[in-house]
Design an enzyme around this catalytic site. Sequence first.
Site, PDB file in Angstrom:
ATOM      1  N   ASN A   9      -2.114  47.381  37.145  1.00  0.00           N
ATOM      2  CA  ASN A   9      -3.259  47.566  37.995  1.00  0.00           C
ATOM      3  C   ASN A   9      -3.792  44.977  37.587  1.00  0.00           C
ATOM      4  OD1 ASN A   9      -6.119  47.479  38.766  1.00  0.00           O
ATOM      5  ND2 ASN A   9      -6.376  49.046  37.311  1.00  0.00           N
ATOM      6  N   TRP A  10      -3.690  45.076  38.170  1.00  0.00           N
ATOM      7  CA  TRP A  10      -3.990  43.486  38.009  1.00  0.00           C
ATOM      8  C   TRP A  10      -5.709  43.206  38.115  1.00  0.00           C
ATOM      9  CZ3 TRP A  10       0.364  39.894  40.542  1.00  0.00           C
ATOM     10  CH2 TRP A  10       1.843  40.685  39.979  1.00  0.00           C
ATOM     11  N   LYS A  11      -6.309  44.430  38.543  1.00  0.00           N
ATOM     12  CA  LYS A  11      -7.549  43.636  38.909  1.00  0.00           C
ATOM     13  C   LYS A  11      -7.721  43.032  39.306  1.00  0.00           C
ATOM     14  CE  LYS A  11      -8.495  46.843  34.943  1.00  0.00           C
ATOM     15  NZ  LYS A  11      -9.481  47.605  33.576  1.00  0.00           N
ATOM     16  N   HIS A  96     -11.984  54.561  39.077  1.00  0.00           N
ATOM     17  CA  HIS A  96     -11.922  54.310  38.466  1.00  0.00           C
ATOM     18  C   HIS A  96     -12.862  53.805  37.415  1.00  0.00           C
ATOM     19  CE1 HIS A  96     -10.425  50.772  35.224  1.00  0.00           C
ATOM     20  NE2 HIS A  96      -9.318  50.583  35.398  1.00  0.00           N
ATOM     21  N   GLU A 168      -8.136  58.242  31.295  1.00  0.00           N
ATOM     22  CA  GLU A 168      -7.808  56.729  30.965  1.00  0.00           C
ATOM     23  C   GLU A 168      -9.568  57.077  30.254  1.00  0.00           C
ATOM     24  OE1 GLU A 168      -6.843  52.966  33.179  1.00  0.00           O
ATOM     25  OE2 GLU A 168      -8.254  53.762  34.028  1.00  0.00           O
ATOM     26  N   SER A 213      -5.968  50.296  26.918  1.00  0.00           N
ATOM     27  CA  SER A 213      -5.369  49.145  26.299  1.00  0.00           C
ATOM     28  C   SER A 213      -3.676  50.189  25.250  1.00  0.00           C
ATOM     29  CB  SER A 213      -5.953  49.903  24.597  1.00  0.00           C
ATOM     30  OG  SER A 213      -7.769  48.879  24.926  1.00  0.00           O
TER      31      SER A 213
END
Length: 260
Positions: A9-11, A96, A168, A213
């Site tokens: 996930n490059w956001k 998210h 998450e 993380s």
Amino acid sequence: MKKFLIIANWKLNGNLKFINKNINLIKKNINNSLSFCNLSIAPPYIYINYINNFLKNTSISLTAQDVDIHIKGSFTGETSIKMLKDVGVKYIIIGHSERRLFHNENNNLISKKFILIKNNGLIPILCLGETKEQKAQNQTEQVCIQQINNIIKNSNINIFNKTIIAYEPVWAIGSGKSADIDKIQKIILFIKKYISSLNNKVAKNIYFLYGGSVNYSNIETFFKTNIINGFLIGKASLEIQNFISLVKKSDKLISLLNRS
């Protein structure tokens, strides 16, 4: 056996220079080289179709970071499920914590997105997790089940068949500190057992990912249990050489587990 799924996930990161260099590196080092893992990239929206042209005829798939609940119309700035499907997207991340926090998305909206994705033949990645405050108040299980039940209420348990749930913990995202593996296993097992109590067949067809993380240095910890079916990786997926090493290491670790 389910293949281990790794989502990068490059956001809100990257540009054409970053993509041209790093997608080619990923293709060169990963395409068709994995035996036990599948890889998917979730770039910013503006680059999805551009990257799709790079990834055609490869083993690497595309993930979208979000979707709107509308199919078409006067909704400035939004992207529909039909558009994402048109440019080759396979998975869509919803729920998210950053969408919940910065865009005020609630369980009802996320439920609509989940059902929309399923009804259009794509695969939702539903993010669940507790904040630091909720964790301190022992509300993790309650928070996760509320998010699941809202979707079931608006559809039924069968909507979860062949979908993905990503645990998450909000307090772990970007902190550099992942949740304890025993805690992760406990929560994912709790979610799985809850869904099994409603429909065991559906529960068996859900992928359970962990995000928060995850990096090259700590991934061995996550393979001490077989409850996790993959990773949703944010920050560490932007350090491309290390990320490639992470993916290859994951594939190797699964190979070693299968031999033992």
